[in-house]
Motif scaffolding. Structure first.
Motif, PDB file in Angstrom:
ATOM      1  N   GLU A  48      -7.577  -4.548  11.198  1.00 27.12           N
ATOM      2  CA  GLU A  48      -8.430  -4.017  12.251  1.00 27.12           C
ATOM      3  C   GLU A  48      -7.921  -2.621  12.589  1.00 27.12           C
ATOM      4  O   GLU A  48      -6.833  -2.251  12.165  1.00 27.12           O
ATOM      5  N   TYR A  49      -8.707  -1.859  13.327  1.00 23.59           N
ATOM      6  CA  TYR A  49      -8.302  -0.495  13.636  1.00 23.59           C
ATOM      7  C   TYR A  49      -6.996  -0.495  14.409  1.00 23.59           C
ATOM      8  O   TYR A  49      -6.866  -1.154  15.435  1.00 23.59           O
ATOM      9  N   ARG A  50      -6.031   0.226  13.888  1.00 24.88           N
ATOM     10  CA  ARG A  50      -4.736   0.384  14.547  1.00 24.88           C
ATOM     11  C   ARG A  50      -4.030   1.574  13.926  1.00 24.88           C
ATOM     12  O   ARG A  50      -4.015   1.716  12.721  1.00 24.88           O
ATOM     13  N   ARG A  51      -3.488   2.431  14.741  1.00 14.44           N
ATOM     14  CA  ARG A  51      -2.692   3.556  14.239  1.00 14.44           C
ATOM     15  C   ARG A  51      -1.233   3.267  14.493  1.00 14.44           C
ATOM     16  O   ARG A  51      -0.870   2.776  15.553  1.00 14.44           O
ATOM     17  N   PHE A  52      -0.403   3.593  13.507  1.00 18.02           N
ATOM     18  CA  PHE A  52       1.032   3.377  13.611  1.00 18.02           C
ATOM     19  C   PHE A  52       1.742   4.716  13.587  1.00 18.02           C
ATOM     20  O   PHE A  52       1.307   5.646  12.920  1.00 18.02           O
ATOM     21  N   SER A  53       2.870   4.791  14.280  1.00 22.49           N
ATOM     22  CA  SER A  53       3.732   5.965  14.194  1.00 22.49           C
ATOM     23  C   SER A  53       4.536   5.865  12.914  1.00 22.49           C
ATOM     24  O   SER A  53       4.958   4.776  12.522  1.00 22.49           O
ATOM     25  N   GLU A  54       4.742   6.974  12.265  1.00 26.80           N
ATOM     26  CA  GLU A  54       5.547   6.974  11.059  1.00 26.80           C
ATOM     27  C   GLU A  54       7.017   6.804  11.429  1.00 26.80           C
ATOM     28  O   GLU A  54       7.449   7.276  12.466  1.00 26.80           O
ATOM     29  N   GLY A  55       7.754   6.090  10.578  1.00 30.62           N
ATOM     30  CA  GLY A  55       9.183   5.948  10.810  1.00 30.62           C
ATOM     31  C   GLY A  55       9.711   4.564  10.518  1.00 30.62           C
ATOM     32  O   GLY A  55       9.043   3.731   9.909  1.00 30.62           O
ATOM     33  N   ASP A  56      10.949   4.325  10.988  1.00 31.27           N
ATOM     34  CA  ASP A  56      11.679   3.090  10.740  1.00 31.27           C
ATOM     35  C   ASP A  56      11.447   2.072  11.855  1.00 31.27           C
ATOM     36  O   ASP A  56      10.832   2.369  12.859  1.00 31.27           O
ATOM     37  N   GLY A  57      12.012   0.873  11.638  1.00 31.79           N
ATOM     38  CA  GLY A  57      12.032  -0.145  12.676  1.00 31.79           C
ATOM     39  C   GLY A  57      10.951  -1.191  12.574  1.00 31.79           C
ATOM     40  O   GLY A  57      10.923  -2.132  13.364  1.00 31.79           O
ATOM     41  N   SER A  99      10.250   1.040   6.651  1.00 29.94           N
ATOM     42  CA  SER A  99       9.724   2.261   7.255  1.00 29.94           C
ATOM     43  C   SER A  99       8.321   2.459   6.707  1.00 29.94           C
ATOM     44  O   SER A  99       7.999   1.976   5.612  1.00 29.94           O
ATOM     45  N   ILE A 100       7.467   3.133   7.477  1.00 30.66           N
ATOM     46  CA  ILE A 100       6.108   3.382   7.019  1.00 30.66           C
ATOM     47  C   ILE A 100       5.765   4.865   7.138  1.00 30.66           C
ATOM     48  O   ILE A 100       6.355   5.587   7.942  1.00 30.66           O
ATOM     49  N   ARG A 101       4.804   5.258   6.320  1.00 30.54           N
ATOM     50  CA  ARG A 101       4.327   6.643   6.309  1.00 30.54           C
ATOM     51  C   ARG A 101       2.832   6.609   6.003  1.00 30.54           C
ATOM     52  O   ARG A 101       2.391   5.911   5.087  1.00 30.54           O
ATOM     53  N   TYR A 155      -4.484   3.949   5.180  1.00 33.04           N
ATOM     54  CA  TYR A 155      -3.498   3.220   4.387  1.00 33.04           C
ATOM     55  C   TYR A 155      -2.128   3.764   4.767  1.00 33.04           C
ATOM     56  O   TYR A 155      -1.990   4.928   5.131  1.00 33.04           O
ATOM     57  N   TYR A 156      -1.106   2.927   4.655  1.00 30.67           N
ATOM     58  CA  TYR A 156       0.266   3.332   4.919  1.00 30.67           C
ATOM     59  C   TYR A 156       1.144   2.911   3.750  1.00 30.67           C
ATOM     60  O   TYR A 156       0.937   1.860   3.147  1.00 30.67           O
ATOM     61  N   TYR A 157       2.117   3.741   3.439  1.00 36.18           N
ATOM     62  CA  TYR A 157       3.118   3.464   2.423  1.00 36.18           C
ATOM     63  C   TYR A 157       4.286   2.809   3.142  1.00 36.18           C
ATOM     64  O   TYR A 157       4.698   3.280   4.201  1.00 36.18           O
ATOM     65  N   PHE A 158       4.824   1.699   2.634  1.00 36.82           N
ATOM     66  CA  PHE A 158       6.005   1.092   3.242  1.00 36.82           C
ATOM     67  C   PHE A 158       7.137   1.024   2.237  1.00 36.82           C
ATOM     68  O   PHE A 158       6.920   0.932   1.039  1.00 36.82           O
TER      69      PHE A 158
END
Length: 91
Positions: free
Chosen positions: A37-46, A60-62, A77-80
């Motif tokens: 579903e629609y969601r934005r994530f901050s890039e980084g660790d944790g 971590s994601i980017r 899309y996000y790279y993990f």
């Protein structure tokens, strides 16, 4: 694509995701994910990713700016990437 969950740092809730592995080894693992579903994530660790089979790992994601699902609002899309082995939580 597999169905899993992504746990956000500082938040107890999980977001449902679709994911795909590129590489999984004893040293580390990586792939891409997209929220269901629609969601934005901050890039980084944790972040903690949980896979279909129950294995988990810190990652971590980017954001992948060249991969977007054309919806309103757009879904990215996000790279993990994680280090070490994915493990199952104790029962």
């Amino acid at each position: 694509m597999g169905i899993g969950k992504l746990y956000i740092p500082g938040d107890q809730s999980a977001v449902s995701i679709k994911y795909r592995f590129y590489i999984e080894s004893a040293i580390g693992w990586r792939g891409e994910l997209v929220p269901r579903e629609y969601r934005r994530f901050s890039e980084g660790d944790g972040y903690v990713i949980e896979l279909e089979d129950g294995r988990r790992g810190k990652c971590s994601i980017r954001k992948m700016v060249n991969k977007v699902i054309a919806t309103v609002p757009p879904v990215f899309y996000y790279y993990f990437r994680g280090v070490g082995r994915l493990t199952k939580p104790p029962k």
